[in-house]
Design an enzyme around this catalytic site. Structure first.
Site, short mmCIF file in Angstrom:
data_model
loop_
_atom_site.label_atom_id
_atom_site.label_comp_id
_atom_site.label_asym_id
_atom_site.label_seq_id
_atom_site.Cartn_x
_atom_site.Cartn_y
_atom_site.Cartn_z
N ALA A 1 -4.13 8.03 -4.69
CA ALA A 1 -3.10 7.88 -5.24
C ALA A 1 -2.97 6.42 -5.61
CB ALA A 1 -1.73 7.40 -3.19
N GLY B 1 1.03 -1.32 0.14
CA GLY B 1 -0.49 -0.04 0.41
C GLY B 1 0.77 1.25 -0.09
N ASN B 2 0.11 2.18 0.41
CA ASN B 2 1.02 3.87 0.49
C ASN B 2 0.79 4.71 1.41
OD1 ASN B 2 -1.46 5.37 -0.76
ND2 ASN B 2 -1.05 3.92 -1.86
N ARG B 3 0.81 5.84 1.93
CA ARG B 3 1.01 6.58 2.68
C ARG B 3 -0.56 7.29 2.66
NH1 ARG B 3 5.14 5.35 6.53
NH2 ARG B 3 4.76 7.21 7.69
N SER B 4 -1.36 7.24 1.30
CA SER B 4 -2.40 7.77 1.41
C SER B 4 -3.66 7.87 2.70
CB SER B 4 -2.74 7.78 0.44
OG SER B 4 -3.81 9.05 -0.74
#
Ligand code: C5P
Length: 223
Positions: A96, A29-32
């Site tokens: 994102a 995943g990502n930090r959005s």
């Protein structure tokens, strides 16, 4: 009472960050957080627009008076956006999106007992959803992209943004700097808005809601 200057506009917004599963319990995943996209949806609805929010793993609540389509992976996000886009006057890709996803998803939990000391993941490229929306847009539809960059130098940040808007072909690009402490989870944001020629047509710094209103001003100013 708020100015209802987006009355009658139909705005499709993606928010949050996609997750790509590795196995039933893990993902890349990502930090959005989804805060900027949710702020856009709330601001647009408050200004009278009809809003569809395609929500990828939001860390914040979706606003009321907005129709929400929950998704998780990039391919789900792509499908939801392509279904909803033909009905929208404006499409805003604030999510994102993972550029790559695991080539295969394990049926059951990947175990260290069978993997040993090293585990190699094979990733395949995801589609560029924004690019696809630009290619499929109908006449008059406005497409807005976001670019979150870690470039520390202002000149280079702008150069990266200009190259990106040219490559993606969107009408506007909202450019911001992200890092370990700035950007995704924060309450505030600082952005430059570029048009399709790469010219700066707006800038904003402040709470994500104020940044959202500045982006929507571009739409309100158009016929
Ligand atoms: O290429 P980059 O990820 O920096 O571009 C960011 C913009 O493109 C954002 O608007 C994001 O939502 C969108 N994007 C996309 N599909 C991808 C990657 C990014 O729509 N696979």
């Amino acid at each position: 009472a708020p100015v209802r200057d987006l009355e009658g506009r139909r705005i499709l917004i993606s928010a949050g960050g996609t997750r790509e599963p590795l196995d039933p319990v893990r993902f890349i995943g990502n930090r959005s957080s989804g805060k900027q996209g949710v702020a856009l949806a709330l601001a647009a609805a408050t200004r009278g627009a009809e809003v569809v929010l395609v929500a990828a793993n939001l860390e914040v609540d979706a606003p009321a008076h907005v129709s929400v389509v929950p998704v998780s992976t990039t391919l789900e996000l792509e499908a939801a956006m392509s279904v909803a886009a033909p009905d929208a006057d404006t499409v805003i890709m604030a999510a994102a999106v993972a550029d790559y996803r695991p080539e295969s998803v394990a049926e059951s939990k990947i175990k260290k007992e069978t993997q040993g000391d090293r585990l190699t993941l094979s990733l395949v490229k995801n589609p560029d959803i924004l690019r696809g929306l630009v290619d499929a847009r109908r006449p008059g539809q406005v497409v807005i992209g976001f670019a979150a960059e870690t470039e520390p130098d202002d000149e280079k940040l702008l150069a990266v943004g200009r190259a990106k808007v040219a490559r993606k072909g969107c009408d506007y690009l909202v450019l911001n700097r992200v890092g370990w402490t700035e950007g995704f989870a924060a309450e505030r944001n600082t952005v430059l808005i570029l048009d399709s020629a790469g010219d700066i047509v707006g800038e904003a710094t402040g709470p994500k809601r104020a940044v959202a209103d500045r982006v929507l001003d571009l739409l309100a100013d158009r016929p």
